[in-house]
Design an enzyme around this catalytic site. Structure first.
Site, short mmCIF file in Angstrom:
data_model
loop_
_atom_site.label_atom_id
_atom_site.label_comp_id
_atom_site.label_asym_id
_atom_site.label_seq_id
_atom_site.Cartn_x
_atom_site.Cartn_y
_atom_site.Cartn_z
N TYR A 142 0.82 -1.22 0.00
CA TYR A 142 0.00 0.00 0.00
C TYR A 142 0.86 1.27 0.00
O TYR A 142 0.37 2.33 -0.37
CB TYR A 142 -0.88 0.05 1.25
CG TYR A 142 -2.14 -0.77 1.17
CD1 TYR A 142 -2.10 -2.14 0.94
CD2 TYR A 142 -3.38 -0.17 1.34
CE1 TYR A 142 -3.26 -2.89 0.89
CE2 TYR A 142 -4.54 -0.92 1.30
CZ TYR A 142 -4.47 -2.27 1.07
OH TYR A 142 -5.63 -3.00 1.02
N LYS A 192 3.42 -15.31 2.35
CA LYS A 192 3.60 -16.04 1.09
C LYS A 192 5.11 -16.27 0.93
O LYS A 192 5.73 -15.85 -0.05
CB LYS A 192 3.00 -15.22 -0.06
CG LYS A 192 2.98 -15.92 -1.41
CD LYS A 192 1.93 -17.02 -1.52
CE LYS A 192 2.06 -17.73 -2.87
NZ LYS A 192 1.19 -18.92 -2.97
N ASP A 224 -2.57 -18.47 0.71
CA ASP A 224 -3.56 -19.18 -0.10
C ASP A 224 -4.22 -20.29 0.71
O ASP A 224 -5.44 -20.49 0.67
CB ASP A 224 -2.96 -19.71 -1.42
CG ASP A 224 -1.62 -20.40 -1.25
OD1 ASP A 224 -1.06 -20.43 -0.14
OD2 ASP A 224 -1.11 -20.95 -2.26
N ASP A 248 -6.28 -7.28 4.58
CA ASP A 248 -7.45 -6.65 3.97
C ASP A 248 -8.33 -7.72 3.34
O ASP A 248 -9.54 -7.78 3.58
CB ASP A 248 -6.97 -5.64 2.91
CG ASP A 248 -8.14 -4.96 2.21
OD1 ASP A 248 -9.10 -4.59 2.90
OD2 ASP A 248 -8.09 -4.83 0.97
N ASP A 252 -12.27 -9.51 4.81
CA ASP A 252 -13.55 -9.51 4.07
C ASP A 252 -14.05 -10.96 3.96
O ASP A 252 -15.24 -11.22 4.10
CB ASP A 252 -13.40 -8.90 2.67
CG ASP A 252 -13.66 -7.39 2.64
OD1 ASP A 252 -13.40 -6.72 3.66
OD2 ASP A 252 -14.10 -6.89 1.58
C1 IPM Z 1 -10.29 -1.27 4.28
C2 IPM Z 1 -10.38 -0.76 2.86
C3 IPM Z 1 -9.16 0.11 2.55
C4 IPM Z 1 -7.93 -0.76 2.61
C5 IPM Z 1 -9.21 0.87 1.20
C6 IPM Z 1 -10.49 1.61 1.00
C7 IPM Z 1 -8.03 1.79 1.08
O1 IPM Z 1 -10.51 -1.82 1.96
O2 IPM Z 1 -10.18 -0.44 5.20
O3 IPM Z 1 -10.36 -2.48 4.49
O4 IPM Z 1 -7.62 -1.48 1.65
O5 IPM Z 1 -7.27 -0.73 3.65
MN MN Z 2 -10.94 -3.72 2.93
#
Ligand code: IPM
Ligand code: MN
Ligand code: NAD
Length: 361
Positions: A142, A192, A224, A248, A252
């Site tokens: 990032y 990884k 993975d 990240d 999710d």
């Molecule tokens: C999160 C989001 C952010 C990230 C983006 C919007 C920059 O996906 O906070 O999880 O990738 O950190």
């Molecule tokens: Mn995110």
């Protein structure tokens, strides 16, 4: 009685909608426990681009520095998504994390009572899930330089750089081991290392830090494989520590265990503790601006409200207040007050009201 300053950064899309419910929760906590939370509003993301031309102003970072904590809704949306744009909402989020030194993002994932059936995964698989993902937040791909696009004879090319320095890994690893000590004493470090040099450094350094914590069990898992383990047998994991982008993506995925991405809170920590014993943190749900449901009162504010609980506990040391907020969220859900993502018909505001009601003295 506690008097605290909190910066509110609602952002874009559903951000302001869930933020309204966070503020409702703060006000309910003030009344119940006799505290005073002084809130100041600031813009971030697309809202800041529209108002000021930049996704975050220096004076708003300074306002965060001068406060005890900040709450953030979400940033981004189709309006600002042009890949050729010079400024992007997401830059505001990366800037605030980096400028405030918030190197660790704590993302707890648990299955609330009554929601065992909310996940598309089998209930016996999600039962007992209680994870804490510690995501490195101010390093990795990032932030690495170079990061740019250019033209060559044969067409366009682009590069991003994944770099980690030893000290960046040491500090987040130590935090993960410390947190594991207060939990079930297990750390799974995700990398990884079979392909990436940065991951081999990550694995070596985490292994060295692990020696300082002989009472904590450590395992190294390739990313993975972890993506698979999270949906095959997530209950065996305790603390998961990983680099920025893997964290990240995996969180999710992990939100599906809880039942919805709208449920998960987070705390971004790293700023030093102040003289008053307080520690600045930035608290936000893990979801984004959800443009597909924005403006319709459909967003689940639970992740945002549970982020308020994390703020009360981690920045202000208000453990009983945090537990009361968590209990109110759990009780509302158990009473069947559920937004659409959990199969219910409650609006964002109705869920926030149900939580506030349960916080009444
Ligand atoms: C999160 C989001 C952010 C990230 C983006 C919007 C920059 O996906 O906070 O999880 O990738 O950190
Ligand atoms: Mn995110
Ligand atoms: P998203 O998390 O916004 O949405 C993914 C899916 O989850 C959508 O179907 C959405 O409706 C649903 N969802 C998300 N939050 C919900 C909630 N509270 N209640 C019910 N359903 C919810 O991810 P995306 O669609 O990939 O990204 C949209 C925008 O958000 C992008 O601009 C992205 O950059 C941004 N984003 C911001 C953050 C942040 O501010 N921390 C995090 C992730 C994505």
């Amino acid at each position: 009685m506690v008097n605290a300053g909190i910066v509110l950064l609602p952002g874009d899309g559903v951000g302001p909608e869930v933020m309204a419910e966070a503020v409702k929760t703060l006000r309910a906590v003030e009344v119940r426990f006799g505290h005073r939370f002084e809130t100041v509003d600031a813009k971030i993301g697309g809202a800041a681009i529209d108002a000021y031309g930049v996704p975050l102003r220096p004076e708003d970072i300074a306002a965060c520095r001068a406060s005890d904590a900040a709450l953030l809704g979400a940033v981004g949306g189709p309006k600002w998504d042009d890949p050729g744009a010079k400024v992007r909402p997401e830059q505001g989020l990366l800037q605030i994390r980096r400028a405030l030194g918030l190197y660790a993002n704590l993302r707890p994932v648990a299955v609330l009572p009554g929601l065992e059936g909310a996940s598309p995964l089998k209930p016996e698989l999600v039962r007992g899930v209680d994870l804490l993902v510690v995501r490195e937040l101010t390093g990795g791909i990032y932030f690495g330089r170079p990061s740019r696009e250019w033209r060559e004879r044969r067409g366009r090319a682009a590069v991003d750089t994944l770099v980690y320095r030893e000290h960046e890994i040491v500090r987040v690893a130590r935090l993960a081991f410390e947190l594991a000590r207060e939990r079930r004493g297990k750390v799974a470090s995700v990398d990884k290392a079979n392909v990436l040099a940065s991951s081999r450094l990550w694995r070596s350094v985490v292994g060295e830090v692990a020696r300082e914590y002989p009472d904590v069990a450590v395992e190294h898992v390739l990313v993975d494989a972890m993506a698979m383990h999270l949906v095959r047998g997530p209950a065996r994991f305790d603390v998961i520590v990983t680099e920025n982008m893997f964290g990240d993506i995996l969180t999710d995925e992990a939100s599906v265990l809880a039942g919805s991405i709208g449920l998960l809170p987070s705390a971004s920590l790293g700023a030093p503790r102040g003289d008053n014993g307080r520690r600045f943190g930035l608290y936000e749900p893990i979801h984004g601006s959800a443009p597909d449901i924005a403006g319709q009162g459909k967003a689940n504010p639970a992740g945002m409200i549970l982020s308020v609980a994390m703020l009360l506990r981690s920045s202000l040391g208000l453990d009983a207040e945090a537990a009361a907020v968590e209990a109110a969220v759990a009780a509302a859900i158990q009473a069947g007050v559920r937004t659409g993502d959990l199969g219910g018909a409650a609006t964002t505001a109705a869920f926030g009201d149900a939580v506030a009601e349960r916080l009444r003295p």
